[in-house]
Design a protein around this motif. Sequence first.
Motif, mmCIF file in Angstrom:
data_model
loop_
_atom_site.group_PDB
_atom_site.id
_atom_site.type_symbol
_atom_site.label_atom_id
_atom_site.label_comp_id
_atom_site.label_asym_id
_atom_site.label_seq_id
_atom_site.Cartn_x
_atom_site.Cartn_y
_atom_site.Cartn_z
ATOM 1 N N SER A 35 0.833 -1.209 0.000
ATOM 2 C CA SER A 35 0.000 0.000 0.000
ATOM 3 C C SER A 35 0.866 1.257 0.000
ATOM 4 C CB SER A 35 -0.907 0.015 1.238
ATOM 5 O OG SER A 35 -1.807 -1.046 1.190
ATOM 6 N N LEU A 36 1.924 1.250 0.839
ATOM 7 C CA LEU A 36 2.807 2.421 0.897
ATOM 8 C C LEU A 36 3.532 2.627 -0.436
ATOM 9 C CD1 LEU A 36 4.424 2.193 4.464
ATOM 10 C CD2 LEU A 36 2.713 3.826 3.638
ATOM 11 N N GLN A 37 3.975 1.504 -1.016
ATOM 12 C CA GLN A 37 4.669 1.589 -2.308
ATOM 13 C C GLN A 37 3.757 2.233 -3.355
ATOM 14 O OE1 GLN A 37 8.078 -0.231 -3.145
ATOM 15 N NE2 GLN A 37 7.774 1.679 -4.236
ATOM 16 N N SER A 38 2.517 1.746 -3.408
ATOM 17 C CA SER A 38 1.574 2.267 -4.402
ATOM 18 C C SER A 38 1.232 3.725 -4.128
ATOM 19 C CB SER A 38 0.282 1.446 -4.390
ATOM 20 O OG SER A 38 0.570 0.099 -4.633
ATOM 21 N N ALA A 39 1.116 4.072 -2.835
ATOM 22 C CA ALA A 39 0.702 5.427 -2.493
ATOM 23 C C ALA A 39 1.828 6.443 -2.659
ATOM 24 C CB ALA A 39 0.188 5.457 -1.053
ATOM 25 N N VAL A 40 3.046 6.031 -2.303
ATOM 26 C CA VAL A 40 4.158 6.992 -2.236
ATOM 27 C C VAL A 40 5.079 6.922 -3.454
ATOM 28 C CG1 VAL A 40 6.101 7.772 -0.812
ATOM 29 C CG2 VAL A 40 4.070 6.833 0.283
ATOM 30 N N ARG A 41 5.473 5.720 -3.847
ATOM 31 C CA ARG A 41 6.386 5.531 -4.986
ATOM 32 C C ARG A 41 5.812 4.458 -5.912
ATOM 33 N NH1 ARG A 41 8.889 9.314 -3.478
ATOM 34 N NH2 ARG A 41 10.976 9.524 -2.606
ATOM 35 N N PRO A 42 4.749 4.774 -6.609
ATOM 36 C CA PRO A 42 4.065 3.741 -7.394
ATOM 37 C C PRO A 42 4.932 3.077 -8.459
ATOM 38 C CG PRO A 42 3.130 5.927 -7.811
ATOM 39 C CD PRO A 42 4.106 6.095 -6.703
ATOM 40 N N LYS A 43 6.015 3.735 -8.877
ATOM 41 C CA LYS A 43 6.852 3.131 -9.921
ATOM 42 C C LYS A 43 8.038 2.347 -9.363
ATOM 43 C CE LYS A 43 5.503 6.368 -13.497
ATOM 44 N NZ LYS A 43 5.847 7.566 -14.259
ATOM 45 N N GLY A 44 8.198 2.326 -8.046
ATOM 46 C CA GLY A 44 9.350 1.617 -7.461
ATOM 47 C C GLY A 44 8.979 0.262 -6.881
ATOM 48 N N GLN A 45 9.982 -0.462 -6.333
ATOM 49 C CA GLN A 45 9.761 -1.782 -5.726
ATOM 50 C C GLN A 45 10.439 -1.901 -4.362
ATOM 51 O OE1 GLN A 45 7.951 -4.356 -6.845
ATOM 52 N NE2 GLN A 45 7.335 -3.227 -8.667
ATOM 53 N N LEU A 46 11.188 -0.854 -3.995
ATOM 54 C CA LEU A 46 12.044 -0.948 -2.823
ATOM 55 C C LEU A 46 11.263 -1.180 -1.530
ATOM 56 C CD1 LEU A 46 15.087 -0.850 -2.596
ATOM 57 C CD2 LEU A 46 14.920 1.529 -1.831
ATOM 58 N N ILE A 47 10.157 -0.463 -1.374
ATOM 59 C CA ILE A 47 9.376 -0.591 -0.129
ATOM 60 C C ILE A 47 8.792 -2.003 -0.029
ATOM 61 C CG2 ILE A 47 7.447 0.317 1.218
ATOM 62 C CD1 ILE A 47 7.852 3.001 -0.166
ATOM 63 N N VAL A 48 8.307 -2.537 -1.167
ATOM 64 C CA VAL A 48 7.741 -3.894 -1.169
ATOM 65 C C VAL A 48 8.824 -4.915 -0.807
ATOM 66 C CG1 VAL A 48 6.795 -5.703 -2.644
ATOM 67 C CG2 VAL A 48 5.876 -3.399 -2.779
ATOM 68 N N LEU A 49 10.015 -4.688 -1.367
ATOM 69 C CA LEU A 49 11.127 -5.613 -1.080
ATOM 70 C C LEU A 49 11.477 -5.588 0.408
ATOM 71 C CD1 LEU A 49 13.043 -7.488 -2.674
ATOM 72 C CD2 LEU A 49 14.700 -5.612 -2.673
ATOM 73 N N GLY A 50 11.561 -4.371 0.958
ATOM 74 C CA GLY A 50 11.869 -4.237 2.387
ATOM 75 C C GLY A 50 10.790 -4.885 3.239
ATOM 76 N N ALA A 51 9.529 -4.676 2.843
ATOM 77 C CA ALA A 51 8.414 -5.253 3.604
ATOM 78 C C ALA A 51 8.450 -6.783 3.543
ATOM 79 C CB ALA A 51 7.091 -4.735 3.053
ATOM 80 N N SER A 52 8.854 -7.334 2.389
ATOM 81 C CA SER A 52 8.917 -8.799 2.258
ATOM 82 C C SER A 52 9.970 -9.371 3.196
ATOM 83 C CB SER A 52 9.239 -9.197 0.812
ATOM 84 O OG SER A 52 8.249 -8.686 -0.043
ATOM 85 N N LEU A 53 11.096 -8.690 3.293
ATOM 86 C CA LEU A 53 12.146 -9.149 4.210
ATOM 87 C C LEU A 53 11.672 -9.042 5.661
ATOM 88 C CD1 LEU A 53 15.325 -7.605 2.531
ATOM 89 C CD2 LEU A 53 14.622 -9.998 2.554
ATOM 90 N N ALA A 54 10.986 -7.925 5.967
ATOM 91 C CA ALA A 54 10.457 -7.739 7.333
ATOM 92 C C ALA A 54 9.426 -8.830 7.646
ATOM 93 C CB ALA A 54 9.826 -6.359 7.468
ATOM 94 N N ALA A 55 8.675 -9.250 6.625
ATOM 95 C CA ALA A 55 7.649 -10.289 6.828
ATOM 96 C C ALA A 55 8.311 -11.617 7.217
ATOM 97 C CB ALA A 55 6.821 -10.462 5.561
ATOM 98 N N LEU A 56 9.464 -11.893 6.611
ATOM 99 C CA LEU A 56 10.179 -13.135 6.966
ATOM 100 C C LEU A 56 10.625 -13.089 8.426
ATOM 101 C CD1 LEU A 56 12.369 -13.750 3.772
ATOM 102 C CD2 LEU A 56 10.419 -15.100 4.557
ATOM 103 N N VAL A 57 11.077 -11.903 8.857
ATOM 104 C CA VAL A 57 11.490 -11.751 10.264
ATOM 105 C C VAL A 57 10.282 -11.946 11.188
ATOM 106 C CG1 VAL A 57 12.459 -10.144 11.957
ATOM 107 C CG2 VAL A 57 13.405 -10.234 9.634
ATOM 108 N N ASP A 58 9.131 -11.370 10.782
ATOM 109 C CA ASP A 58 7.889 -11.564 11.558
ATOM 110 C C ASP A 58 7.588 -13.052 11.714
ATOM 111 O OD1 ASP A 58 7.205 -8.946 11.967
ATOM 112 O OD2 ASP A 58 5.995 -8.776 10.146
#
Lengths: 113, 278
Positions: free
Chosen positions: B228-251
């Motif tokens: 959601s943040l990626q789409s709202a703030v940087r819709p053309k990037g992937q960095l936030i999604v990538l960071g969130a995926s790594l954080a999800a693994l830690v969760d």
Amino acid sequence: MNHMEDVATQLRKGSLELAVLALLAAQPRYGIEIVEDLGSRPGLESAAGTIYPLLTRLRNSGLVDTQWRESPVGPPRKYYSLTKIGRDQLAVQREAWIKLSTALAKLLKEVER
Amino acid sequence: MTDRKSQIDDYVREVASHLKLRGRARRQALDDLRDALREAAEAVDDAIKAAGRAQDYAASLDDQFGTRDGRFQTILGAPNSLGRGIGRRMAGTFNPLDERLLVPRVFGIGWAVNMGAVAVKLGWLRPDDLDDEVLAEAADHLMGPAQLAAGAQIGLAAASAVLFWNRRNLVRAETGQSQTANSVFSVATPMVCAAILTASNDRKLPAETRVTMPALAAALATIATGASLQSAVRPKGQLIVLGASLAALVDLLLLSYLPVRSALERGWRADLDWRNHV
């Protein structure tokens, strides 16, 4: 393993629980004693690797209980004995087995003629 | 004497490594085997020979207890969740006894990481640390902090969804693409996460499934937040999604591990108190 042995193994597998319960009904026994007793009965011979897991499962199901006893030679031994549930289960299995084996023997006799 | 003991321990350990059976029955089965071999006194070699190959002994035990073989339903080689057994797949995401690092995903087609195997590889757990009692203790009394953390993640996911919802027209104008799918995902995912988290309190579910639920809810919420943040703030990037995926693994790792770790520590303390008392 030839075909005859394979068939015998499959039949024995289904009846082993009843055989062990029957042995324990007479008196408490320790693991290797059960293996040796079955080994002396042609057709019921079974390896320790089959009997020990079966005993664990019977204990887990509450059909048998265990008790440590001193041995005159060597370390103490774990004796297996039937619980009340085990005795009830033996009675049920015994009746079912006799019914089945009688019916099957009759059928095979008829086919033989 | 030591030789005989180590011979028995080696054999029992080898059987354990092949055994799929888990919980109290596993511990009991291995104890029974150890006792049976100890009875052999001097003739341990013969007793081990009579017990057979370790993998055959383990297979015989699994056969007696009807242990599942752990095979996955697959499509073109990839596991899928089209069959029944969502609880089993959830439990599979934290199963220290299963040495496979990759297990079927809970939803959809593909793989998930078995964080139980990761915890074993990190040296945080031993494969047979978790029995039924430990899991029940963790699920019934020690999931509060994990549930709180998951709740916070779901709150963040909901807030991110609101942010994206308010900016969806701007994002559509910027990217020239419809944002319907993203909108549905960002709104629906926090709800799904909340449902999973609520279900973690259902004592009718198996404990091994329940202990993974806050972790799964938190991980899914973290990914939703990132998307959601990626789409709202940087819709053309992937960095936030990538960071969130790594954080999800830690969760996934921490929120499943911490309740069982607390349960194990309680067990150890109780055992120590009992020994000191005796």
